[in-house]
Design an enzyme around this catalytic site. Sequence first.
Site, short mmCIF file in Angstrom:
data_model
loop_
_atom_site.label_atom_id
_atom_site.label_comp_id
_atom_site.label_asym_id
_atom_site.label_seq_id
_atom_site.Cartn_x
_atom_site.Cartn_y
_atom_site.Cartn_z
N GLY A 239 -0.08 33.98 -49.47
CA GLY A 239 0.87 34.76 -50.26
C GLY A 239 0.82 34.31 -51.70
O GLY A 239 0.37 33.20 -52.00
N MET A 240 1.26 35.17 -52.60
CA MET A 240 1.37 34.82 -54.02
C MET A 240 2.74 35.27 -54.49
O MET A 240 3.11 36.44 -54.34
CB MET A 240 0.26 35.49 -54.83
N GLU A 241 3.47 34.32 -55.09
CA GLU A 241 4.89 34.48 -55.36
C GLU A 241 5.20 35.33 -56.59
O GLU A 241 6.17 35.06 -57.31
CB GLU A 241 5.54 33.10 -55.52
N HIS B 271 8.26 30.96 -47.79
CA HIS B 271 7.68 30.11 -48.84
C HIS B 271 7.67 30.85 -50.18
O HIS B 271 8.09 30.30 -51.21
CB HIS B 271 6.26 29.70 -48.45
N GLU B 272 7.21 32.10 -50.16
CA GLU B 272 7.14 32.86 -51.42
C GLU B 272 8.53 33.15 -51.95
O GLU B 272 8.76 33.15 -53.17
CB GLU B 272 6.34 34.15 -51.22
N HIS C 122 9.89 30.23 -53.82
CA HIS C 122 9.35 30.15 -55.19
C HIS C 122 10.24 30.89 -56.20
O HIS C 122 10.15 30.61 -57.40
CB HIS C 122 7.95 30.77 -55.24
N GLU D 155 5.01 23.40 -55.87
CA GLU D 155 4.73 23.55 -54.44
C GLU D 155 5.46 22.57 -53.54
O GLU D 155 5.80 22.90 -52.41
CB GLU D 155 3.22 23.48 -54.20
N ASP E 133 -9.02 25.41 -59.04
CA ASP E 133 -9.38 26.05 -57.76
C ASP E 133 -10.22 25.13 -56.88
O ASP E 133 -10.17 25.21 -55.66
CB ASP E 133 -10.15 27.36 -58.01
N TYR F 274 1.74 20.28 -51.94
CA TYR F 274 2.71 20.89 -51.02
C TYR F 274 3.34 19.82 -50.12
O TYR F 274 4.56 19.68 -50.08
CB TYR F 274 2.00 21.92 -50.12
N LYS G 291 -7.80 29.78 -46.92
CA LYS G 291 -7.33 28.84 -45.90
C LYS G 291 -8.25 28.84 -44.68
O LYS G 291 -8.34 27.84 -43.96
CB LYS G 291 -5.90 29.21 -45.49
#
Length: 614
Positions: free
Chosen positions: A279-281, A305-306, A309, A328, A385, A393, A564
């Site tokens: 996911g991207m928040e 999680h998102e 954020h 994170e 990256d 995290y 992942k």
Amino acid sequence: MAPIDPHSFTDSTHPLTTHISLSLYFDFSTSTIISSALLTLCAPHTGDLLLDTRSLTVKSVIDPINNTPLPFCLSTDVDPIKGQPLTVSLTNNSKILITFVTSPSSSALQWLTPPQTFNKKFPFVYTQCQSIHARSIFPCQDTPTSRVRYNAKLNIPHQLSAVMSARHVERRAPLAGGDSCFACDDSLWCAEGRVVEEFTMEQPIPPYLFAFAVGEIAYREVGPRTKVFAEAVPAVLDAAAKEFAGTEDMIRVGEKLFGDYDWERFDLLVLPPSFPYGGMENPRMVFLTPTVIKGDASGAQVVAHELAHSWTGNLITNKTNDHFWLNEGFTTYAERRIVEAVQGEDIAALNIGIGWKGLVDEMERFKDNMEFTKLLTNQEGIDPDDVYSQVPYEKGFQFLWRIERQIGRAAFDEFLKKYIAAFKFQSIDTFTFLDFLKSNIPGIEKEIDLKIWTEGTGIPSDAMEPVSNIYTKIVSLANEFKQGRMPSEEEVANWHGQEWELYLENLPKSVEASQVTGLDCRYRLSESKDYEVKVAFLQLAIASRCSEYYNIVEKTLKEVGRMKYLRPLYTALVQGNVKKEEEKIFAQRVFSEARETYHPIAQGVVESILSKHL
């Protein structure tokens, strides 16, 4: 020159941008965006102004007050990490207008052809700007130290629609006479079959949270503040709406724990399978991989999680990627508090247990470069990256959990609310956090070694595995597998994806091939619809040289682009044993065939893995 961020050309003596107005003409035939950006600085500036770019063609830089050209230079030297600085010479200017075109190889953008989409009728494009990829869409001070408001006009084919990490203003016909803000001629901007989608972001955000998607997109309502968007495929939309039906409950829990939700909407966009993250928040519009739709609502944990954020990461942001744990670690802690409140303590403990095993594994991954097992890192000359990991995290979570155990949950909850209120809409560093911690919890530095936690390598001795009956039982069963005992059907009767994931993650790295096939024969793990389970099992199969599963490995690597899963599978194929020539050839072939389906960020990560081991 004094850079403020190891990943940006932004100079500490230059004024920061406060607002950007974007006009973006999407040309799907060339996979480019013909654009203009009007940047407003916090103060007038005389002298050079440095902006970050990557793979952009800059056509002009104009003083918008009097429409006169400004001198500029786009460096011909390309930094492999930071890209190319754009230097603009200013004379008491506070606004500059830049016209430019993106490249088909923009590192933030993935352009999907119709055959790569669900309905196979129309193209699709989406962004992923974290960590340092916004600069490949528009020139900017691409550092989280800079927080900007923005508005954007997206000119797209009328059959498509657009979503953004911003408030939607209107969908309308393009206008002649300045609507394009010099991005392109009116003949192109106002061509037949085009529409403009207009958006505005009224709160200051770091550039990595800029996001859009354009395609054949539809939605389902799932709550008073939430719509789920996806490609216009009823089955996908219905499955997503069912998976995320409990989102409003999670928002309310988050507000109770951390204060008001400041972003008005919490919409979700399920992207095509090539999306490189879980996911991207992005504020107001979280981007998600379709692999989180599992059919049992457990995918909602990624949403938790998102959502977290929205307070830690989006409201309070790490100043640079050296302090990424502030985003994170806090968010992982907040996510688990939300999950505990909504789904119960056992599920939260499973989360912590899976995270603990992930943290232990990262210590092995970075054993030759322990710098990246610290919370406070030095990433000068390092592509973020390449060193993306579970450390910020899970070690970050462990640090905050350690503080909670020291002072008690009630006191820590009070501290968290105070911290969020004190620094909302700011970008801070580790030292700012530690000073705030020490001033609000006097004497904490005598009870916890804050320096070892933030600047030390490895896992501190006062970190802790979770304590729960279900966690202990699963780890115990995994240990028994080493002695040849498989769990009985009765023992796994109530297991879902997380239980299996924890079990598989705790098995020895290599077991007899017959044990692997025996386990799969009984429980069909290689056929799991839950990618966490399937990929954990396939890693075991690769380590045990069970080549009969390589067709499933290949299928998995070709159907999803989430890093992942790509990172451990490609690594398992090529790492270590010199006798793995067959696996290395296999990995190279699969990547060469799958490469174009991956997002550019994922392409780079896999290329880095292969170049290291081949």
